[in-house]
Design a protein around this motif. Structure first.
Motif, PDB file in Angstrom:
ATOM      1  N   ALA A  34       0.841  -1.207   0.000  1.00  0.00           N
ATOM      2  CA  ALA A  34       0.000   0.000   0.000  1.00  0.00           C
ATOM      3  C   ALA A  34       0.871   1.252   0.000  1.00  0.00           C
ATOM      4  CB  ALA A  34      -0.943  -0.014   1.195  1.00  0.00           C
ATOM      5  N   ASP A  35       1.945   1.238   0.778  1.00  0.00           N
ATOM      6  CA  ASP A  35       2.859   2.384   0.808  1.00  0.00           C
ATOM      7  C   ASP A  35       3.473   2.619  -0.571  1.00  0.00           C
ATOM      8  OD1 ASP A  35       2.373   2.693   3.536  1.00  0.00           O
ATOM      9  OD2 ASP A  35       4.221   1.666   4.142  1.00  0.00           O
ATOM     10  N   LEU A  36       3.869   1.544  -1.243  1.00  0.00           N
ATOM     11  CA  LEU A  36       4.494   1.652  -2.563  1.00  0.00           C
ATOM     12  C   LEU A  36       3.528   2.216  -3.602  1.00  0.00           C
ATOM     13  CD1 LEU A  36       6.881   0.840  -4.561  1.00  0.00           C
ATOM     14  CD2 LEU A  36       5.487  -1.191  -5.004  1.00  0.00           C
ATOM     15  N   LEU A  37       2.285   1.734  -3.594  1.00  0.00           N
ATOM     16  CA  LEU A  37       1.339   2.076  -4.659  1.00  0.00           C
ATOM     17  C   LEU A  37       0.451   3.278  -4.350  1.00  0.00           C
ATOM     18  CD1 LEU A  37       0.247  -1.548  -5.688  1.00  0.00           C
ATOM     19  CD2 LEU A  37       1.869  -0.036  -6.851  1.00  0.00           C
ATOM     20  N   PHE A  38       0.481   3.761  -3.127  1.00  0.00           N
ATOM     21  CA  PHE A  38      -0.430   4.831  -2.719  1.00  0.00           C
ATOM     22  C   PHE A  38      -0.348   6.075  -3.601  1.00  0.00           C
ATOM     23  CE2 PHE A  38      -1.479   8.585  -0.139  1.00  0.00           C
ATOM     24  CZ  PHE A  38      -2.818   8.303   0.112  1.00  0.00           C
ATOM     25  N   SER A  39       0.846   6.474  -3.968  1.00  0.00           N
ATOM     26  CA  SER A  39       1.015   7.711  -4.736  1.00  0.00           C
ATOM     27  C   SER A  39       0.986   7.493  -6.247  1.00  0.00           C
ATOM     28  CB  SER A  39       2.323   8.397  -4.342  1.00  0.00           C
ATOM     29  OG  SER A  39       3.406   7.564  -4.662  1.00  0.00           O
ATOM     30  N   CYS A  40       0.594   6.324  -6.711  1.00  0.00           N
ATOM     31  CA  CYS A  40       0.590   6.018  -8.150  1.00  0.00           C
ATOM     32  C   CYS A  40      -0.665   6.509  -8.869  1.00  0.00           C
ATOM     33  CB  CYS A  40       0.748   4.515  -8.366  1.00  0.00           C
ATOM     34  SG  CYS A  40       2.371   3.895  -7.877  1.00  0.00           S
ATOM     35  N   GLY A  41      -1.630   7.016  -8.137  1.00  0.00           N
ATOM     36  CA  GLY A  41      -2.842   7.531  -8.773  1.00  0.00           C
ATOM     37  C   GLY A  41      -3.856   6.465  -9.146  1.00  0.00           C
ATOM     38  N   ILE A  42      -3.824   5.343  -8.486  1.00  0.00           N
ATOM     39  CA  ILE A  42      -4.721   4.228  -8.810  1.00  0.00           C
ATOM     40  C   ILE A  42      -6.174   4.639  -8.600  1.00  0.00           C
ATOM     41  CG2 ILE A  42      -5.418   1.898  -8.077  1.00  0.00           C
ATOM     42  CD1 ILE A  42      -2.362   1.406  -7.611  1.00  0.00           C
ATOM     43  N   GLU A  43      -6.985   4.358  -9.640  1.00  0.00           N
ATOM     44  CA  GLU A  43      -8.406   4.731  -9.632  1.00  0.00           C
ATOM     45  C   GLU A  43      -9.334   3.546  -9.434  1.00  0.00           C
ATOM     46  OE1 GLU A  43      -9.023   7.589 -13.122  1.00  0.00           O
ATOM     47  OE2 GLU A  43      -7.069   6.644 -13.512  1.00  0.00           O
ATOM     48  N   ARG A  44      -8.855   2.352  -9.737  1.00  0.00           N
ATOM     49  CA  ARG A  44      -9.654   1.123  -9.597  1.00  0.00           C
ATOM     50  C   ARG A  44      -8.764   0.017  -9.075  1.00  0.00           C
ATOM     51  NH1 ARG A  44     -12.492  -0.898 -14.911  1.00  0.00           N
ATOM     52  NH2 ARG A  44     -13.486  -2.354 -13.481  1.00  0.00           N
ATOM     53  N   VAL A  45      -9.390  -0.901  -8.328  1.00  0.00           N
ATOM     54  CA  VAL A  45      -8.693  -2.079  -7.830  1.00  0.00           C
ATOM     55  C   VAL A  45      -9.546  -3.293  -8.185  1.00  0.00           C
ATOM     56  CG1 VAL A  45      -7.849  -3.293  -5.786  1.00  0.00           C
ATOM     57  CG2 VAL A  45      -7.618  -0.794  -5.937  1.00  0.00           C
ATOM     58  N   ILE A  46      -8.942  -4.244  -8.889  1.00  0.00           N
ATOM     59  CA  ILE A  46      -9.632  -5.470  -9.291  1.00  0.00           C
ATOM     60  C   ILE A  46      -8.806  -6.641  -8.767  1.00  0.00           C
ATOM     61  CG2 ILE A  46     -10.555  -6.806 -11.220  1.00  0.00           C
ATOM     62  CD1 ILE A  46     -10.410  -4.159 -12.877  1.00  0.00           C
ATOM     63  N   SER A  47      -9.464  -7.604  -8.127  1.00  0.00           N
ATOM     64  CA  SER A  47      -8.744  -8.689  -7.483  1.00  0.00           C
ATOM     65  C   SER A  47      -9.346 -10.049  -7.790  1.00  0.00           C
ATOM     66  CB  SER A  47      -8.754  -8.480  -5.962  1.00  0.00           C
ATOM     67  OG  SER A  47      -8.165  -9.558  -5.273  1.00  0.00           O
ATOM     68  N   SER A  48      -8.478 -11.049  -7.744  1.00  0.00           N
ATOM     69  CA  SER A  48      -8.911 -12.442  -7.689  1.00  0.00           C
ATOM     70  C   SER A  48      -9.789 -12.591  -6.443  1.00  0.00           C
ATOM     71  CB  SER A  48      -7.672 -13.340  -7.553  1.00  0.00           C
ATOM     72  OG  SER A  48      -7.995 -14.597  -7.008  1.00  0.00           O
ATOM     73  N   PRO A  49     -10.744 -13.517  -6.468  1.00  0.00           N
ATOM     74  CA  PRO A  49     -11.566 -13.722  -5.276  1.00  0.00           C
ATOM     75  C   PRO A  49     -10.846 -14.481  -4.159  1.00  0.00           C
ATOM     76  CG  PRO A  49     -12.202 -15.266  -6.983  1.00  0.00           C
ATOM     77  CD  PRO A  49     -11.188 -14.331  -7.594  1.00  0.00           C
ATOM     78  N   PHE A  50      -9.669 -15.045  -4.429  1.00  0.00           N
ATOM     79  CA  PHE A  50      -8.956 -15.785  -3.404  1.00  0.00           C
ATOM     80  C   PHE A  50      -8.593 -14.846  -2.255  1.00  0.00           C
ATOM     81  CE2 PHE A  50      -7.108 -19.563  -6.041  1.00  0.00           C
ATOM     82  CZ  PHE A  50      -8.361 -19.835  -6.551  1.00  0.00           C
ATOM     83  N   ILE A  51      -8.740 -15.326  -1.042  1.00  0.00           N
ATOM     84  CA  ILE A  51      -8.535 -14.508   0.164  1.00  0.00           C
ATOM     85  C   ILE A  51      -7.169 -13.834   0.166  1.00  0.00           C
ATOM     86  CG2 ILE A  51      -8.327 -14.605   2.694  1.00  0.00           C
ATOM     87  CD1 ILE A  51     -11.206 -14.906   1.648  1.00  0.00           C
TER      88      ILE A  51
END
Length: 181
Positions: A34-51
């Protein structure tokens, strides 16, 4: 128009089952992710359903006040329905013979097609910067689609977590590894 995807492999987990959670180390890795990607401007997050995938990106999504969209097409590829003593050799073979199909498993071409279907849909939508969280084998196959040099050797070097940035601009695609834990 520039589109940027961050293809993320989940953090360290207690196992390979769909409901296997992150280890305590994996939870710390998710915070670092989260620290690494926080400042990247991410607008959407899509994930595998695996926990383990969901838990890996949850700290970032929470910090960005984004919901995590679940896409079943991002689940890990199953090489074979039954355990194989020579699974590594067969996995190596599956990177050169994309149509190799083992009993109850999925070919590399089939897995790649479902992963790329997610990417193709995302590229047609409005958001410009998207995080996509998946698993090692599917991640390597998605990356192979964009860079034919990606092979078993790159899969073997993947870490938990791992992040590749894939940028699309004027018909060109640029793939770059960002981190390895």
């Amino acid at each position: 128009m520039l589109k940027t995807l961050y293809i993320v492999r989940h953090c360290k987990a207690v196992g390979q089952e769909p409901n296997a959670p992150l280890t305590s180390e994996g939870h710390f890795q998710a915070i670092a992710l989260a620290d690494l990607l926080f400042s990247c401007g991410i607008e959407r997050v899509i994930s595998s359903p695996f926990i383990r995938a969901y838990q890996s990106i949850a700290p970032l999504a929470e910090r960005l006040s984004l919901s995590i969209e679940i896409d079943n097409r991002l689940t890990e590829r199953v090489l074979c329905a039954t355990p194989l003593n020579d699974w590594r050799e067969r996995l190596v073979e599956s990177f050169t013979n994309l149509d190799l199909y083992l009993d109850g498993g999925e070919s590399s071409r089939g897995a790649m097609a479902r992963g790329i279907a997610v990417i193709d849909e995302v590229l047609q939508q409005e958001a410009s910067i998207i995080a996509i969280v998946t698993h090692g084998n599917l991640m390597a196959l998605i990356l192979k689609h964009f860079d034919a040099r990606i092979s078993y050797a790159e899969w073997e070097k993947l870490s938990n977590p791992d992040v590749y940035r894939v940028q699309f601009l004027n018909g060109a695609t640029h793939v770059k590894r960002m981190i390895c834990a």
